[in-house]
Design an enzyme around this catalytic site. Sequence first.
Site, PDB file in Angstrom:
ATOM      1  CB  CYS A   9      88.445  34.477  -0.400  1.00 49.26           C
ATOM      2  SG  CYS A   9      87.299  33.149  -0.780  1.00 49.26           S
ATOM      3  CB  CYS A  26      87.709  31.495   1.789  1.00 49.04           C
ATOM      4  SG  CYS A  26      87.915  31.516   0.025  1.00 49.04           S
ATOM      5  CG  ASP A  27      88.968  34.027   4.747  1.00 49.34           C
ATOM      6  OD1 ASP A  27      89.197  32.816   4.919  1.00 49.34           O
ATOM      7  OD2 ASP A  27      89.739  34.774   4.120  1.00 49.34           O
TER       8      ASP A  27
END
Length: 307
Positions: free
Chosen positions: A132, A135-136
């Site tokens: 992701c 997200c990261d």
Amino acid sequence: MERFDIAIIGGGPAGFTAAVYACRAGYSAIVFEKASHGGQMGITSEIENYPGFARVDGFDLAMKMMNQAKGLGAVIKTEEVTSVDIGGREKFVTTTRNQYEAGAVIIAGGAKPRLLGVPGEEQYKGRGVSYCATCDGMFFRGKTVIVNGGGDTAFEDAVYLSNVCEKVYLVHRRNSFRASAASVKRAQAKENIEFVYSSVIEEITGDGMRVTGAKLKNVESGEITEIGCAGVFVAVGRVPDTEIYAGKLDLDGSGYIVADETCRTNIPGVFAAGDVRTKHLRQIVTACADGATAVKFAEEWLTEITE
Ligand code: NAP
């Protein structure tokens, strides 16, 4: 045990649309989400093909859909569904916390990332290997990363990461792309994205703590090269999240729940909506359409069992 007219498994576009339609039709509805709101939509940085929004952040769209469902009375629970008992007239859904009863079940659990299955992937998951980008990505600010895949997700991830990272290698196993021309054009315009064609990741390497690189194999020449990087973003497609339905519902060879445009499965009162069902086009709009359709046919079933 709490009972709802319709239990909806999955809080993505299909699930939230089903909740909106169910509540507006006067049914009680509960939506189960595993972790975050919106499924794949919720982790997409920019969406440009959802009508009415020229450009919208996926998480914002997910929140809008969820709040609309909530505002109409849907109960939203962040509880993972661990098993279902759906063969009878009444249906039972067991989660990590509770058991619920329902008149109809709409499965809208979507899909989960496909794994590469190469050495180092499991060892460095969360320590440089990610599924992701939104997200990261921030953990890789100013660093070099690899994005693996040739579809829309890989291209969107590469563009997103190019704004955060120093350098992005987009590694793809062929020399043409599955991604839309618009996505490809946007990535090609980025100076810090380098394309590595006809190559697969053979191994993700690290120092025991974190990722330090990846070994690539050129599928045409057989040549092995190594790229030093701090992160590997795997974007090689998704597989349906249907393990708990195996042996209960008809699944196709790839694990998708067999259901036609009515979203009916082989079990009366159980419907499959969105990416989890056999279908030709997996997009947010088609998932929303399924959510609405599933409720229409769930209504028929609920009327039948109450007559
Ligand atoms: P996808 O379209 O299935 O693409 C997966 C990519 O990974 C393909 O390029 C495939 O290569 C490659 N691949 C598969 N298995 C591999 C393996 N074992 N090793 C190396 N490469 C592998 O998946 P996606 O990009 O996640 O997209 C899923 C769906 O969501 C698509 O319909 C897509 O259009 C849609 N989507 C839409 C948007 C948007 O419209 N904004 C954004 C994201 C996703 P091959 O091409 O060689 O098969």
